[in-house]
Design a protein around this motif. Structure first.
Motif, short mmCIF file in Angstrom:
data_model
loop_
_atom_site.label_atom_id
_atom_site.label_comp_id
_atom_site.label_asym_id
_atom_site.label_seq_id
_atom_site.Cartn_x
_atom_site.Cartn_y
_atom_site.Cartn_z
N SER A 129 0.83 -1.22 0.00
CA SER A 129 0.10 0.00 0.03
C SER A 129 0.77 1.32 0.12
N ALA A 130 0.68 2.24 -0.77
CA ALA A 130 1.26 3.45 -0.94
C ALA A 130 0.24 4.59 -0.89
N LEU A 131 1.00 5.72 -0.21
CA LEU A 131 0.36 7.04 -0.45
C LEU A 131 1.19 7.92 -1.06
N VAL A 132 0.74 8.78 -2.04
CA VAL A 132 1.61 9.54 -3.10
C VAL A 132 0.84 11.01 -2.74
N THR A 133 1.54 11.84 -2.26
CA THR A 133 1.16 13.27 -2.14
C THR A 133 1.63 14.07 -3.39
N GLY A 134 0.73 14.95 -3.69
CA GLY A 134 0.94 15.66 -5.10
C GLY A 134 0.60 14.71 -6.11
N GLY A 135 -0.26 13.94 -5.86
CA GLY A 135 -0.98 12.72 -6.80
C GLY A 135 -1.50 13.21 -7.95
N GLY A 136 -1.99 14.53 -8.17
CA GLY A 136 -2.43 14.92 -9.28
C GLY A 136 -1.52 15.43 -10.11
N GLY A 137 -0.18 15.67 -9.81
CA GLY A 137 0.67 16.21 -10.81
C GLY A 137 1.47 15.39 -11.51
N GLY A 138 2.71 15.60 -12.38
CA GLY A 138 3.26 14.98 -13.38
C GLY A 138 4.11 13.83 -12.72
N PRO A 162 8.92 12.79 -16.80
CA PRO A 162 8.29 12.32 -15.40
C PRO A 162 8.93 11.04 -15.26
N PHE A 163 8.79 10.10 -16.29
CA PHE A 163 9.15 8.46 -15.98
C PHE A 163 10.77 8.42 -15.73
N ASP A 164 11.56 9.26 -16.24
CA ASP A 164 12.84 9.13 -15.84
C ASP A 164 13.00 9.48 -14.18
N ILE A 165 12.25 10.12 -13.44
CA ILE A 165 12.20 10.50 -12.33
C ILE A 165 11.49 9.47 -11.52
N ALA A 166 10.46 9.14 -11.99
CA ALA A 166 9.46 7.84 -11.43
C ALA A 166 10.15 6.57 -11.55
N LYS A 167 10.83 6.36 -12.26
CA LYS A 167 11.86 5.02 -12.25
C LYS A 167 12.70 5.00 -11.03
N HIS A 193 4.97 25.96 -17.80
CA HIS A 193 5.20 27.36 -18.29
C HIS A 193 6.44 27.64 -18.96
N ALA A 194 7.59 27.01 -18.37
CA ALA A 194 8.69 27.43 -18.96
C ALA A 194 8.99 26.51 -20.35
N PHE A 195 8.54 25.49 -20.33
CA PHE A 195 8.62 24.69 -21.67
C PHE A 195 7.98 25.04 -22.71
N ALA A 196 6.78 26.18 -22.55
CA ALA A 196 6.06 26.58 -23.39
C ALA A 196 6.96 27.92 -24.15
N ARG A 197 7.91 28.23 -23.44
CA ARG A 197 8.85 29.39 -24.08
C ARG A 197 9.59 28.93 -25.25
N ASP A 198 9.42 29.80 -26.31
CA ASP A 198 10.09 29.27 -27.53
C ASP A 198 11.65 29.02 -27.34
N GLY A 199 12.28 28.17 -27.64
CA GLY A 199 13.56 27.76 -27.54
C GLY A 199 14.19 27.27 -26.01
N THR A 251 16.15 19.50 -14.95
CA THR A 251 15.25 20.02 -15.73
C THR A 251 14.35 19.06 -16.51
N THR A 252 13.05 18.84 -15.86
CA THR A 252 12.19 18.14 -16.27
C THR A 252 10.95 18.44 -16.73
N GLU A 253 10.40 17.78 -17.74
CA GLU A 253 9.26 18.53 -18.54
C GLU A 253 7.75 17.91 -17.89
N THR A 254 7.46 18.62 -16.65
CA THR A 254 6.35 17.95 -15.86
C THR A 254 5.42 19.20 -15.58
N ASP A 255 4.36 18.91 -15.22
CA ASP A 255 3.27 19.95 -15.11
C ASP A 255 3.55 21.31 -14.39
N GLY A 256 4.50 21.32 -13.40
CA GLY A 256 4.97 22.64 -12.61
C GLY A 256 6.14 23.40 -13.43
N MET A 257 6.50 22.74 -14.77
CA MET A 257 7.62 23.30 -15.55
C MET A 257 6.78 23.63 -16.87
#
Length: 251
Positions: A5-14, A216-221, A193-199, A185-191
Motif C-alpha cells: 500500500s502506498a500514499l503519493v502526495t501531490g498525486g495529481g501532478g506529473g 516524469p518517468f525518468d524520475i518515477a523509475k 510554463h517554462a517549456f512553453a517558451r520558444d527555445g 530540468t524535467t518536462e512536468t506540470d510545474g514546468m
C-alpha cells in the motif's frame, strides 16, 4: 510489490501520476492525495485507463495541514490495509526573485510547502508503518547547485535533503528507509510554463551531457526503485537524476 500500500502526495501532478502508474502496475494499492480535487479526478481516470484493475483511491487536502495529512494517511491505510510506501512529491517555490526583493512570508511559505509537508508525513505516518517500509521525497538538483534569483527554492530543497538524511539516521531503529530524488530540468506540470517558451527546451538540453531534458518517468523509475525491496540496503540518500547536468555545474 504486489499487495503493498502506498500514499503519493501531490498525486495529481506529473511526478505523482508517473510514480503512481509504476506502483499500480506492480499491484500496489495507491492512494493519491492532492489539494486540487479536479486534478485528482483526472489522475484517477487516466491511471485507471492505463492500468486495468488498478487499486486507486483519492483524497483531497492540504499537505501543510496536520489534520489533512492525518486524514490522507488514514485513507491510505483503509484503502490498502496498511501503509508500506510514502512518496512526497509536494513542492515548488515562489518563482524567480532577488534575495533583497523576496518577502519573508513567501520564503517561509516555500519552506512549509517543501520541508513542512515532508515533516508532517514522517511525523504522522512513521508510527503506523512496519519494518521494511520506505519514504521517498522529490527534491531538486537545485538543492546542490546555487542559482541566482532562486534562493528560496534552492534553500528549501537543500533543507528537504538534510531532513531526509536526518530522518534516515534517527528513525533507522524502526527499519524504515528514507531517500530523496533530485530531478534536473524535467518536462512536468510545474514546468509547463517554462517549456512553453520558444527555445527553452533546446537551450536546456544543450547544457545537459545526455542532450535532452527529463520526462516524469525518468524520475518515477528512480523513485520506484528506492521504494522497492530491491533498495532494502539504501537509506539517507539523495539521488540526482539530471542527465548529467550537474557534471557541468558542479552539483
Amino acid at each position: 510489490m504486489q499487495g503493498k500500500s502506498a500514499l503519493v502526495t501531490g498525486g495529481g501532478g506529473g511526478f505523482g501520476k508517473a510514480i503512481a502508474e509504476l506502483l499500480l502496475a506492480d499491484g500496489v494499492a495507491v492512494t493519491l492525495a492532492d489539494n486540487d480535487p479536479a486534478k485528482l479526478d483526472a489522475a484517477r481516470d487516466l491511471l485507471s485507463s492505463k492500468v486495468p484493475g488498478a487499486r486507486i483511491a483519492t483524497i483531497a487536502g492540504d499537505a501543510t495541514s496536520e489534520a489533512d495529512v492525518q486524514v490522507a494517511i488514514d485513507a491510505a491505510i483503509a484503502h490498502g490495509g496498511g501503509l508500506d510506501i510514502v512518496v512526497g512529491t509536494v513542492g515548488g517555490g515562489s518563482g524567480f526573485g532577488a534575495i533583497l526583493d523576496l518577502p519573508y512570508d513567501k520564503f517561509m511559505s516555500d519552506y512549509a510547502l517543501n520541508v513542512g509537508s515532508a515533516f508532517l508525513l514522517v511525523k504522522l505516518a512513521t508510527p503506523r508503518m512496519q519494518t521494511g517500509s520506505s519514504f521517498v521525497f522529490i527534491s531538486s538538483a537545485a538543492a546542490v547547485t546555487p542559482l541566482p534569483n532562486l534562493v528560496s527554492y534552492c534553500t528549501v530543497k537543500a533543507g528537504l535533503d538534510h531532513f531526509t538524511r536526518s530522518a534516515a539516521i534517527e528513525l533507522s531503529p524502526r527499519g524504515i528507509r528514507f531517500n530523496a530524488v533530485r530531478p534536473g530540468t524535467t518536462e512536468t506540470d510545474g514546468m509547463a510554463h517554462a517549456f512553453a517558451r520558444d527555445g527553452f527546451a533546446a537551450s536546456a538540453a544543450a547544457k545537459i551531457p545526455l542532450a535532452r531534458t527529463g520526462k516524469p518517468f525518468d524520475i518515477a523509475k528512480a523513485v520506484h526503485y528506492l521504494a522497492s525491496d530491491d533498495a532494502s540496503w539504501i537509506t539517507g540518500q539523495c539521488w540526482t537524476v539530471d542527465g548529467g547536468a550537474g557534471l557541468r555545474t558542479g552539483g
